[in-house]
Design an enzyme around this catalytic site. Structure first.
Site, PDB file in Angstrom:
ATOM      1  N   HIS A  20       0.831  -1.211   0.000  1.00 50.23           N
ATOM      2  CA  HIS A  20       0.000   0.000   0.000  1.00 50.23           C
ATOM      3  C   HIS A  20       0.865   1.261   0.000  1.00 50.23           C
ATOM      4  O   HIS A  20       0.690   2.158  -0.841  1.00 50.23           O
ATOM      5  CB  HIS A  20      -0.919  -0.010   1.221  1.00 50.23           C
ATOM      6  CG  HIS A  20      -1.739   1.233   1.381  1.00 50.23           C
ATOM      7  ND1 HIS A  20      -3.064   1.309   1.000  1.00 50.23           N
ATOM      8  CD2 HIS A  20      -1.432   2.468   1.884  1.00 50.23           C
ATOM      9  CE1 HIS A  20      -3.523   2.525   1.248  1.00 50.23           C
ATOM     10  NE2 HIS A  20      -2.549   3.243   1.786  1.00 50.23           N
ATOM     11  N   GLU A  21       1.789   1.328   0.942  1.00 48.69           N
ATOM     12  CA  GLU A  21       2.603   2.537   1.039  1.00 48.69           C
ATOM     13  C   GLU A  21       3.494   2.723  -0.183  1.00 48.69           C
ATOM     14  O   GLU A  21       3.774   3.855  -0.588  1.00 48.69           O
ATOM     15  CB  GLU A  21       3.436   2.512   2.323  1.00 48.69           C
ATOM     16  CG  GLU A  21       2.620   2.582   3.600  1.00 48.69           C
ATOM     17  CD  GLU A  21       1.687   3.777   3.669  1.00 48.69           C
ATOM     18  OE1 GLU A  21       2.033   4.845   3.094  1.00 48.69           O
ATOM     19  OE2 GLU A  21       0.615   3.657   4.280  1.00 48.69           O
ATOM     20  N   HIS A  76       1.777   4.747  -2.758  1.00 46.85           N
ATOM     21  CA  HIS A  76       1.999   6.184  -2.583  1.00 46.85           C
ATOM     22  C   HIS A  76       3.370   6.577  -3.119  1.00 46.85           C
ATOM     23  O   HIS A  76       3.532   7.625  -3.764  1.00 46.85           O
ATOM     24  CB  HIS A  76       1.928   6.541  -1.100  1.00 46.85           C
ATOM     25  CG  HIS A  76       0.562   6.527  -0.502  1.00 46.85           C
ATOM     26  ND1 HIS A  76      -0.499   7.238  -1.022  1.00 46.85           N
ATOM     27  CD2 HIS A  76       0.084   5.908   0.615  1.00 46.85           C
ATOM     28  CE1 HIS A  76      -1.564   7.052  -0.266  1.00 46.85           C
ATOM     29  NE2 HIS A  76      -1.238   6.246   0.726  1.00 46.85           N
ATOM     30  N   HIS A 126       3.379   6.993  -6.750  1.00 45.04           N
ATOM     31  CA  HIS A 126       2.707   8.240  -7.114  1.00 45.04           C
ATOM     32  C   HIS A 126       3.703   9.408  -7.065  1.00 45.04           C
ATOM     33  O   HIS A 126       3.666  10.306  -7.909  1.00 45.04           O
ATOM     34  CB  HIS A 126       1.534   8.480  -6.162  1.00 45.04           C
ATOM     35  CG  HIS A 126       0.433   9.297  -6.735  1.00 45.04           C
ATOM     36  ND1 HIS A 126      -0.742   9.532  -6.048  1.00 45.04           N
ATOM     37  CD2 HIS A 126       0.303   9.953  -7.907  1.00 45.04           C
ATOM     38  CE1 HIS A 126      -1.537  10.285  -6.781  1.00 45.04           C
ATOM     39  NE2 HIS A 126      -0.923  10.558  -7.914  1.00 45.04           N
TER      40      HIS A 126
END
Length: 701
Positions: free
Chosen positions: A484-485, A488, A491
């Protein structure tokens, strides 16, 4: 770097040349020189940075030339470089490796920085120039990113109060300073509450059920606190605690959950009640000053949801079905308790323990069987990185020659498929008393073509550190969090924008979680899972029958998981959908929380909110105020995107290139929902989310 690749000569005459923030870092990717930074360097760098940016902004405001894109917007984007450098390092470290000096300075800086921001955004001359460009934007022969930059600056000024009368601006400045100071005090007190609330065990027999490595880690944690011979279970940021799954003693489970859920509710140095009610009231007062009935209405106007009505509709639609699912799950857990002659009613401290037993019965496996296959370094390099390489063609090289702020931090250089440099990735995965709870991504350097900067991003987790020489074995939740991280991080790394304002994750709060949630899907993608899930001793892959059980169990306990999340999201809205007069006094904060949960229909005692108000750092520490719903709002887009990837062949370069090119690389330079529609090819569809969460009977939006 300036546009065109020329090296910036920017420095501050008022800051000593020996200060490591005085000039841009000469390290690769402008990585901060962590080995040279000392606590004493921050204060003068902040002072010089604010002075420098104020001078830059005065020059823009007083420029006798008519406003144009270059002398106003570009000049604003180039301003404040020194302040940005010191701020990014300071506030990253205040979260991941703080100390008393940093905390003291943070408390001093919070109102100063709020005043500095107000001095810019409430300046009538600056706003007049931005407003003039905004009104002329259609006739200025600008490209779409330049037009959007004007629009975002105009929105930021207006939302910050640029149109208020002078007396109202004075009120706003005072409110902003008080909010900033209160949020900082809240964060620091919560760190103390987490450390103070840790459960101390003196008799190892009370830890029956915990794995040997977990007991060893608890002994090591106690020793680090000067409690040799005892055992310390540190508190995670959520209500539920990982050890609740394994602890066989119900009394110890209840003590651990009580320590977690009572954080901030009791008189003393860690009491958060006055702070949370004060923050909620101040935010409501500010919203009304800006012309909104409450903080939620103000905050959501600049999101993809747009209104509290839209958020309430989604949460209200999901909550009844989620609670009904949780109640059905509770029946099965109570049956397990009764079958063992427990003689008690299921409580919140029992849920994880008996859910794991039921999962073992249904799927013939438990978490303990999985952990030996999830060694942390392998998960990162052979799982998280492997998926990114397959999907996007990027590669990673570990760098041990660059300075880091803590010995636990690992640095990787990231390259595009053609070998060109993409950025730096820092992995800071271990928990420590100086780090706040949870997991998050931040930037140390923002990507920008205007400034010639490539990104430096960091992922923070809070994995308990084992004793020296022992492997770090992750839970499946921690594996998912790592993926999940890194979503980010992608991104931020893939950002390909001109202007700093649009870099990376500078997107609406209820859109920022979407790419990270998409990246979670690769954690269980068969090709990826079999690549990283290997036994830490033998290297043998996880047996296929265990893999099959892991995948089959993914929907297990979704009623509880969805209910605890929705309870927190609804609690967030309750605190922020009221005016100042409706915010309770500190003594009534707990009653307010109970009433809000009951009104929303999520007051189910065996499933408490994922966060209670006093330790709800997402909303009272800042960023997610009135925005915690973002996770499930973004999950609609995530579930749609997962379906898209599966329709188009899954883990393929062309799919990754499409997601990167059409969405991840754009940052905030294009409207968020326009980016989604361009990638997905249609409007969002809630049905894949309902199916994933076991709520398919709820119906469509």
């Amino acid at each position: 770097m300036l546009a065109g690749g020329a090296q910036a000569t920017e420095s501050s005459d008022s800051l000593a040349a020996s200060n490591p923030f005085a000039r841009p870092s000469t390290l690769p990717y402008q990585l901060p020189p962590f080995d040279r930074i000392r606590n004493r360097d921050y204060d003068p760098a902040f002072a010089a940075g604010m002075t420098q940016q104020r001078a830059d902004m005065r020059a823009i405001a007083e420029n006798p030339a008519a406003p144009d894109f270059a002398n106003t917007l570009l000049a604003m984007e180039r301003s404040g470089r020194l302040l940005d450098r010191v701020s990014l390092v300071f506030f990253n470290l205040s979260a991941s490796d703080t100390n008393p000096e940093i905390q003291k300075l943070e408390a001093q800086l919070a109102p100063q920085l709020a005043a500095h921001r107000d001095a810019i955004l409430l300046d009538p001359q600056l706003f007049a120039r931005v407003d003039a460009l905004y009104r002329q934007r259609a006739t200025l022969d600008l490209n779409p990113e330049q037009v959007r930059l004007i629009e975002r600056y105009h929105t930021n000024f207006v939302r910050a109060g640029a149109r208020l009368a002078p007396a109202q601006k004075d009120q706003l400045r005072a409110l902003n300073a008080r909010i900033a100071a209160a949020q900082t005090a809240y964060e620091q007190r919560l760190l103390a509450a987490n450390n103070h609330g840790a459960l101390i065990i003196t008799d190892v027999r009370e830890l029956d059920g915990l794995a040997p490595d977990a007991i060893a880690a608890a002994a090591e944690a106690a020793k680090a606190r000067g409690l040799a011979g005892q055992y310390l279970i540190a508190l995670q940021n959520t209500s539920g605690q990982p050890a609740l799954t394994d602890l066989n003693s119900r009394a110890v489970r209840e003590r651990l959950l009580a320590a977690s859920m009572q954080r901030g509710w009791q008189d003393g140095d860690t009491d958060e009640r006055a702070l949370i009610t004060g923050i909620a009231r101040l935010r409501a007062e500010r919203a009304q000053l800006l012309g909104y009935p409450d903080h939620a209405t103000y905050a959501l106007e600049d999101s993809t949801a747009k209104t509290p009505t839209a958020v309430n509709a989604m949460l209200g639609r999901l909550a009844p079905a989620a609670v009904a699912n949780a109640r059905r799950e509770a029946v099965a857990l109570q049956q397990a308790i009764d079958a063992q002659g427990g003689g008690f009613q299921l409580g919140a401290a029992d849920w994880a323990h008996y859910a794991e037993q039921v999962r073992k019965q249904r799927y013939a496996f438990d978490e303990g069987q999985m952990k030996p296959y999830f060694e942390m370094r392998r998960v990162l390099e052979d799982g998280v990185f492997y998926a990114a390489t397959r999907l996007y063609g990027i590669t990673f090289k570990r760098r041990t020659d660059l300075p880091v702020y803590h010995p636990d931090v690992q640095v990787y250089e990231v390259f595009n498929s053609d070998g060109s440099r993409l950025g730096l990735f820092l992995a800071d995965y271990y928990a420590r008393p100086s780090k706040r709870g949870g997991a998050w991504m931040n930037n140390y350097v923002d990507q920008s073509h205007l400034l010639g900067a490539l990104p430096v991003v960091v992922n923070n987790l809070n994995v308990p550190k084992p004793p020296a020489g022992q492997p770090t074995l992750l839970t499946f939740d921690e594996v998912t969090t790592a993926f999940h991280e890194f979503g980010h991080a992608l991104h931020g790394l893939f950002s390909n924008v001109t202007y700093p304002l649009f870099s990376g994750t500078n997107v609406p709060r209820d859109f920022v979680e979407y790419p990270s949630q998409v990246n979670e899907m690769w954690a269980t993608w068969p090709e990826v899972l079999t690549h990283y899930a290997r036994h830490y001793q033998s290297g043998a892959p996880m047996p296929q029958e265990l893999v099959a059980k892991v995948l089959a169990a993914q929907k297990f306990n979704q009623g509880q998981a969805t209910t605890e999340y929705l309870a927190a999201a609804l609690l967030d809205q309750a605190w922020h959908q009221v005016g100042p007069a409706q915010v309770p006094q500190a003594a009534q904060a707990e009653a307010f929380e109970r009433a809000a949960l009951a009104k929303a229909g999520v007051a189910f005692a065996p499933v408490p909110p994922r966060y209670r108000s006093t330790y709800f750092a997402h909303i009272f520490g800042g960023g997610y105020a009135a925005g915690y719903y973002s996770y499930i709002w973004s999950e609609v887009l995530d579930a749609d995107s997962e379906a898209w990837f599966k329709r188009h062949g899954g883990l393929k370069r062309e799919n990754g290139d499409a997601f990167r090119g059409k969405l991840l690389s754009k940052g905030g330079s294009v409207d968020a929902m326009t980016l989604f529609r361009d990638f997905y090819g249609a409007e969002p569809d809630i049905r894949p989310l309902l199916e994933r969460r076991g709520l398919s009977g709820v119906g469509d939006t």
